[in-house]
Design a protein around this motif. Sequence first.
Motif, PDB file in Angstrom:
ATOM      1  N   SER A  62       0.845  -1.333  -0.048  1.00 16.44           N
ATOM      2  CA  SER A  62      -0.040  -0.011  -0.009  1.00 16.44           C
ATOM      3  C   SER A  62       0.942   1.157  -0.118  1.00 16.44           C
ATOM      4  O   SER A  62       1.983   1.426   0.609  1.00 16.44           O
ATOM      5  CB  SER A  62      -1.006   0.082   1.233  1.00 16.44           C
ATOM      6  OG  SER A  62      -1.730   1.315   1.294  1.00 16.44           O
ATOM      7  N   LEU A  63       0.371   2.349  -0.650  1.00 17.60           N
ATOM      8  CA  LEU A  63       0.916   3.482  -0.683  1.00 17.60           C
ATOM      9  C   LEU A  63       1.257   4.286   0.886  1.00 17.60           C
ATOM     10  O   LEU A  63       2.037   4.961   1.178  1.00 17.60           O
ATOM     11  CB  LEU A  63       0.367   4.398  -1.302  1.00 17.60           C
ATOM     12  CG  LEU A  63       0.398   4.298  -2.736  1.00 17.60           C
ATOM     13  CD1 LEU A  63      -0.415   5.430  -3.955  1.00 17.60           C
ATOM     14  CD2 LEU A  63       1.751   4.108  -3.417  1.00 17.60           C
ATOM     15  N   ASP A  64       0.203   3.738   1.559  1.00 17.90           N
ATOM     16  CA  ASP A  64       0.155   4.048   3.132  1.00 17.90           C
ATOM     17  C   ASP A  64       1.501   3.765   3.753  1.00 17.90           C
ATOM     18  O   ASP A  64       2.010   4.221   4.917  1.00 17.90           O
ATOM     19  CB  ASP A  64      -1.092   3.684   3.951  1.00 17.90           C
ATOM     20  CG  ASP A  64      -2.237   4.621   3.303  1.00 17.90           C
ATOM     21  OD1 ASP A  64      -2.137   5.648   2.781  1.00 17.90           O
ATOM     22  OD2 ASP A  64      -3.289   3.726   3.538  1.00 17.90           O
ATOM     23  N   ASP A  65       2.179   2.521   3.208  1.00 17.62           N
ATOM     24  CA  ASP A  65       3.348   2.141   3.946  1.00 17.62           C
ATOM     25  C   ASP A  65       4.616   2.776   3.463  1.00 17.62           C
ATOM     26  O   ASP A  65       5.712   2.384   4.028  1.00 17.62           O
ATOM     27  CB  ASP A  65       3.535   0.581   3.683  1.00 17.62           C
ATOM     28  CG  ASP A  65       2.183  -0.186   4.251  1.00 17.62           C
ATOM     29  OD1 ASP A  65       1.713   0.291   5.303  1.00 17.62           O
ATOM     30  OD2 ASP A  65       1.802  -1.367   3.676  1.00 17.62           O
ATOM     31  N   ILE A  66       4.756   3.714   2.525  1.00 14.65           N
ATOM     32  CA  ILE A  66       5.597   4.122   2.053  1.00 14.65           C
ATOM     33  C   ILE A  66       5.926   5.559   2.924  1.00 14.65           C
ATOM     34  O   ILE A  66       5.296   6.282   2.932  1.00 14.65           O
ATOM     35  CB  ILE A  66       5.512   4.613   0.538  1.00 14.65           C
ATOM     36  CG1 ILE A  66       5.326   3.198  -0.502  1.00 14.65           C
ATOM     37  CG2 ILE A  66       6.578   5.339  -0.172  1.00 14.65           C
ATOM     38  CD1 ILE A  66       6.580   2.217  -0.272  1.00 14.65           C
TER      39      ILE A  66
END
Length: 507
Positions: free
Chosen positions: A297-301
């Motif tokens: 997920s982009l949230d983990d970047i």
Amino acid sequence: MSNVPIAVDEPCRASADTRSLAGKRGSRASVGLQRFARWLAAIGLAASSAGCLLTQDIPDPALDIPRRYKAASGADTAVPPSLDWWRGFGSRELTQLMEEAQSVNLDIAAAVARFRQADALARQAGAALLPSLSATGQETYSRTSGSSSSGLTNGGREVVNYQASLSASYQLDFFGQNRDALQAAEETAVANRFDRDVTQLTTLATVANAYFQVLAAQDRLRTAERNIASATRVLDAIRERQKAGTGNDLDVAQQESVLANQKAAVPPLRQTLDQNRNALAVLVSRPPESVRVAGGSLDDIRTPRVTPGLPSEILTQRPDIRRQEAELASATANVGSARAQFFPSIQLTGNGGYQSSALVSLFQPHAAFFSLAGSLTQPIFDGGRILGNFENARARQDELLQTYRKTVIQAFTDVDNALFSIKQTTLRLQLQRQVVTASRRAFQLSEQQLRAGTADIVTVLNTQLTLFQAEDALWQAQLARLQAIVSLYQALGGGWEPRMEKSADAL
């Protein structure tokens, strides 16, 4: 030819001491040794003329370097990108893909092969500055006819001859033609190395963008599946109202349309996901079937922080600027080599060895022979070939000068665009999160009212469509911000060498 600029330094003149020394030795030696000493003196003179180059300095690009980037904030302190800048995103899988691409990417491998070609051409060009030496061994056998005009025979004659010789030749580079050609080849090799760096930076930026697009597609797919579930719940609630007599067929048909649109959005997202996975497979030079990208997920970047320093620093960091600078230097050396063709070329040749009709006496002193020769060639009329070559080299130099200027200006523009894009995408992301929060609350309230039988169907339809669009736009905003950060890394030329600060003890 009188209008060709010539600049010859004082060291190009022969030394009187060298000539007198050669004369004294010649008066005490045999004629052959005297000539050989003069030949050596000529070579020494050629060596002393190594600095007699006609190449002009690289022209001044006359660039106006800005004091700061237009989009940079004055409060930001310079945080240049590290050499492994991709680690700042905090993704182990991205780091693995980056490292694999650096070692196996075919575009990078081709760029490495190109600078190896340029190195070989540079060695080839440097050969003209050294004497050429060759050895020959020969055996000849001949027999004359035994017949005569009177009809008598004399048995003929057989002749056997053996020869071993050594030949040498050397072109005196008085006017720097060969040396400038070597310099041009060496600068071209340097330019090819920076071209490899450009290819590597482009490849790494492409890997990062493709990986983030994989994450965005996965996030959007998960959101689409949640939206399909939400639309299905609303459809079930509307059908319950229809059964109770508080709804109608139009309400059901409108909600079925919303649900169908959400389902129709899934195949393009799956296609995007598959295409970007395949793009990553190409970048790491493997078949798509052998590449497994877990994603996430982009949230983990994480969002790395990087701010540029002075604009002038980019001139030494961007590989495309340094490549253009090396190509300009190569073109300048080619101008000097083309100019030198207007002047005479001096060639020294020597040949010596042993020749005998008997193999056992081949290397006896009386079988020795040698010859020395010097030649001077001055172009007089060639139909404009040399002048055309010189003018072509000058025009090529001017073309690369303008390209260099444009590359520098484009570099400053790229950094400003990337900085501005980061600011705007950050603001867009913040606002979009507020839109999603408000839209989600509005949809939850409308869904509760729908189940309570007090909601207007139009309101329910509007709120769920607004939420679905806002959630999808949120992932696209996150992707745009990450891509803007990647574009800043690329605009700055990738990772920078760490600055070496002087310690107090060293001062």
